[in-house]
Every structure is written in C-alpha cells, then in structure tokens.
Motif scaffolding. Sequence first.
Motif, PDB file in Angstrom:
ATOM      1  N   GLY A   1       0.790  -1.217   0.000  1.00 41.04           N
ATOM      2  CA  GLY A   1       0.000   0.000   0.000  1.00 41.04           C
ATOM      3  C   GLY A   1       0.822   1.266   0.000  1.00 41.04           C
ATOM      4  N   GLU A   2       2.122   1.140  -0.244  1.00 43.06           N
ATOM      5  CA  GLU A   2       3.018   2.295  -0.251  1.00 43.06           C
ATOM      6  C   GLU A   2       3.111   2.874  -1.658  1.00 43.06           C
ATOM      7  OE1 GLU A   2       6.032   0.378   3.114  1.00 43.06           O
ATOM      8  OE2 GLU A   2       6.469   0.207   0.969  1.00 43.06           O
ATOM      9  N   PRO A   3       2.722   4.126  -1.859  1.00 44.44           N
ATOM     10  CA  PRO A   3       2.782   4.724  -3.195  1.00 44.44           C
ATOM     11  C   PRO A   3       4.226   4.893  -3.660  1.00 44.44           C
ATOM     12  CG  PRO A   3       2.264   6.398  -1.555  1.00 44.44           C
ATOM     13  CD  PRO A   3       2.220   5.075  -0.845  1.00 44.44           C
ATOM     14  N   VAL A   4       4.457   4.691  -4.951  1.00 42.91           N
ATOM     15  CA  VAL A   4       5.776   4.860  -5.561  1.00 42.91           C
ATOM     16  C   VAL A   4       5.787   6.191  -6.292  1.00 42.91           C
ATOM     17  CG1 VAL A   4       7.443   3.926  -7.197  1.00 42.91           C
ATOM     18  CG2 VAL A   4       6.050   2.368  -5.798  1.00 42.91           C
ATOM     19  N   ALA A   5       6.687   7.074  -5.914  1.00 42.23           N
ATOM     20  CA  ALA A   5       6.761   8.380  -6.568  1.00 42.23           C
ATOM     21  C   ALA A   5       7.120   8.206  -8.037  1.00 42.23           C
ATOM     22  CB  ALA A   5       7.803   9.257  -5.884  1.00 42.23           C
ATOM     23  N   LYS A   6       6.532   9.049  -8.884  1.00 40.09           N
ATOM     24  CA  LYS A   6       6.783   8.946 -10.322  1.00 40.09           C
ATOM     25  C   LYS A   6       8.275   9.063 -10.629  1.00 40.09           C
ATOM     26  CE  LYS A   6       5.293   8.858 -14.655  1.00 40.09           C
ATOM     27  NZ  LYS A   6       6.555   8.994 -15.402  1.00 40.09           N
ATOM     28  N   GLY A   7       8.969   9.967  -9.944  1.00 43.64           N
ATOM     29  CA  GLY A   7      10.394  10.125 -10.174  1.00 43.64           C
ATOM     30  C   GLY A   7      11.180   8.874  -9.831  1.00 43.64           C
ATOM     31  N   GLU A   8      10.793   8.213  -8.728  1.00 47.33           N
ATOM     32  CA  GLU A   8      11.466   6.986  -8.316  1.00 47.33           C
ATOM     33  C   GLU A   8      11.222   5.875  -9.330  1.00 47.33           C
ATOM     34  OE1 GLU A   8      10.096   6.021  -4.440  1.00 47.33           O
ATOM     35  OE2 GLU A   8      11.106   7.700  -3.459  1.00 47.33           O
ATOM     36  N   PHE A   9       9.983   5.783  -9.811  1.00 47.98           N
ATOM     37  CA  PHE A   9       9.681   4.755 -10.801  1.00 47.98           C
ATOM     38  C   PHE A   9      10.469   5.018 -12.087  1.00 47.98           C
ATOM     39  CE2 PHE A   9       7.493   2.876 -14.359  1.00 47.98           C
ATOM     40  CZ  PHE A   9       7.167   1.614 -13.890  1.00 47.98           C
ATOM     41  N   ASP A  10      10.558   6.269 -12.484  1.00 56.65           N
ATOM     42  CA  ASP A  10      11.295   6.608 -13.714  1.00 56.65           C
ATOM     43  C   ASP A  10      12.767   6.221 -13.597  1.00 56.65           C
ATOM     44  OD1 ASP A  10       9.062   7.565 -14.983  1.00 56.65           O
ATOM     45  OD2 ASP A  10       9.452   9.673 -14.538  1.00 56.65           O
ATOM     46  N   GLU A  11      13.341   6.384 -12.414  1.00 58.79           N
ATOM     47  CA  GLU A  11      14.744   5.998 -12.209  1.00 58.79           C
ATOM     48  C   GLU A  11      14.915   4.490 -12.390  1.00 58.79           C
ATOM     49  OE1 GLU A  11      16.310   7.342  -8.520  1.00 58.79           O
ATOM     50  OE2 GLU A  11      15.986   9.476  -8.943  1.00 58.79           O
ATOM     51  N   VAL A  12      13.994   3.715 -11.813  1.00 60.60           N
ATOM     52  CA  VAL A  12      14.046   2.259 -11.954  1.00 60.60           C
ATOM     53  C   VAL A  12      13.877   1.870 -13.416  1.00 60.60           C
ATOM     54  CG1 VAL A  12      12.891   0.091 -11.381  1.00 60.60           C
ATOM     55  CG2 VAL A  12      13.228   1.827  -9.616  1.00 60.60           C
ATOM     56  N   MET A  13      12.926   2.510 -14.087  1.00 64.66           N
ATOM     57  CA  MET A  13      12.682   2.210 -15.491  1.00 64.66           C
ATOM     58  C   MET A  13      13.891   2.553 -16.358  1.00 64.66           C
ATOM     59  SD  MET A  13      10.883   1.167 -18.052  1.00 64.66           S
ATOM     60  CE  MET A  13       9.130   1.049 -17.668  1.00 64.66           C
ATOM     61  N   ASP A  14      14.506   3.707 -16.108  1.00 71.37           N
ATOM     62  CA  ASP A  14      15.665   4.119 -16.908  1.00 71.37           C
ATOM     63  C   ASP A  14      16.828   3.141 -16.736  1.00 71.37           C
ATOM     64  OD1 ASP A  14      14.395   6.325 -17.969  1.00 71.37           O
ATOM     65  OD2 ASP A  14      15.162   7.728 -16.475  1.00 71.37           O
ATOM     66  N   GLU A  15      17.052   2.679 -15.505  1.00 66.19           N
ATOM     67  CA  GLU A  15      18.126   1.718 -15.258  1.00 66.19           C
ATOM     68  C   GLU A  15      17.843   0.390 -15.965  1.00 66.19           C
ATOM     69  OE1 GLU A  15      18.573   1.314 -11.070  1.00 66.19           O
ATOM     70  OE2 GLU A  15      19.254   3.379 -10.760  1.00 66.19           O
ATOM     71  N   ALA A  16      16.598  -0.074 -15.870  1.00 65.77           N
ATOM     72  CA  ALA A  16      16.233  -1.335 -16.518  1.00 65.77           C
ATOM     73  C   ALA A  16      16.301  -1.212 -18.031  1.00 65.77           C
ATOM     74  CB  ALA A  16      14.823  -1.750 -16.087  1.00 65.77           C
ATOM     75  N   LEU A  17      15.851  -0.084 -18.553  1.00 67.80           N
ATOM     76  CA  LEU A  17      15.870   0.145 -20.001  1.00 67.80           C
ATOM     77  C   LEU A  17      17.299   0.178 -20.530  1.00 67.80           C
ATOM     78  CD1 LEU A  17      13.565   2.575 -21.902  1.00 67.80           C
ATOM     79  CD2 LEU A  17      15.996   2.549 -22.400  1.00 67.80           C
TER      80      LEU A  17
END
Length: 259
Positions: A177-193
């Motif tokens: 139930g913990e929201p993920v900040a958009k900026g944090e998600f983008d960092e994870v996505m950029d690293e994975a990409l």
Amino acid sequence: MTEYEPRLIGFLCNCCGYAVADLAGISRIQYPPNIRFLRVMCCRRIDPSMLLRVFSEGIDGVMITTCTLGGCNYIRNHEQVETKYHFTRRLLEKAGFEPERLALEYIFASEGQKFADQVGAFIEKVRGLGPLSVSGDSPDPGLLLNLRAAKAAAENYRLRALVGKEEKLVKEGNIYGEPVAKGEFDEVMDEALESEYVHQKIRLSLLQEPSSVKELSKKLGIDSKKVLEHIVAMRQLGWVDVQEIRGSSPIYAAMEVSE
C-alpha cells in the motif's frame, strides 16, 4: 536534387481517429499524402515493439491518433496509451533517434480540420528532422542495429512488466500500500531500459559475429569494462558463452534464447 519527402505511418483508433479521418476525406479537407493510416480498435492495443519495427523498416515518423479524454469507450485507454508512448520515445532516444518522430494526438470524431492540421504539422516536423537513415541503398548499419536492439528490448518480459505496472504502482502503490513516486519509478525504469538495451545490442552483435570484449567495445562504442559486466550477466542468463580462446582473449558467441 529531389526534395526529401518523409514516409509516415498513422495509427487511428476506431472510435475517433478513423472516424475523423473519414470525415476529413468526405469533407474534401486537404493534407499532404505522405502518411498511410492503419485502423486499430483501440490505440492501447499498439505495442511499443510494433512501433519500433515500423521505424526499423525505414518509416521516418509515426503518428498515433486517439480519442480525447472522456471521449473513449474503453476503460483506462489514455493511461495505457501514454505509458507506452513515453516508453517507446525513451527507447527511440536511447537508439540515437529524435523522440519527436513519434507523435500522440487527441481528437474528437467531428474535428476534421483539426485532424488535417495535426497531420500537416507532423509531416513538416518530420521533414525538418530528415530521413531515418536505416533504409534505402546505403542504410547506416550502426543505427539499424540500435533500432533492432530497442525493439528486442521492448519485447523483453522485464521491461514489459514494468510498463504494465507503472500506473498501478504510481497511483495505488505496491503490495504494502506504499505509493511509488513517479520520479522513483522513472529511475528504476531508466536503469532497466539501459541495461536491457545494451544486453540486446551486444546479443545482436554477437549473432552477427562472435567477438571479444575488446572488439565489442570498439564496434559498439561502449567502454570495455561495461561490456564485460554485461557479458558476465548475460552468461548467467545463458544468453552468451565462450566459443573459443583466441590468443589470451575469450571469443563470445550468442546462444539461442527462449523467453
């Protein structure tokens, strides 16, 4: 010299995009003929790998036309379309191309002139960017490899899972139930990409020709230390293996991968 004319593909949703294109035609509203349209029931069905395949076949620009907010018959259409759109633009930029070559437009079925204006403006934008340089008599092999690596990355289950979970994680949170900040998600996505894109670039290069780390570094323009890190990770996944030892250097080859 003949003036460059871009080649474009447009995806039209059935509810508004196709309807407004039909209206523009019936109303004799003029726009340049450089673009060819494909109808889909809903633009959320468009896959990023589909878009990147279109680019890899030499299309200079892709325009997606979908319903405006509140005008769509499908649930969560806009969120899914925008997520895939931004993801594809990231991969285009990673491959060395202008993300502006992919456009997303919203429209009502009754806005024939607006549709024609959108098409005309996009054609002019792509004309200003110039040809994609991956087709014709002398395609750029490096850029073509980049696009193929981007397409392969878009097909990978890890990135597809992240794309599919972005909206839920940002809006509703994780399983705790913990929201993920958009900026944090983008960092994870950029690293994975970044990781997946380089993996695929190395794999496709090794499918063309088994090579050493030093040869891959020179060919791909990637630091040899980084290439070795990816090779180690890819060996653990069973994607590559040592084919032979040449002098003191291992020569790596790509393995058959089933995902």
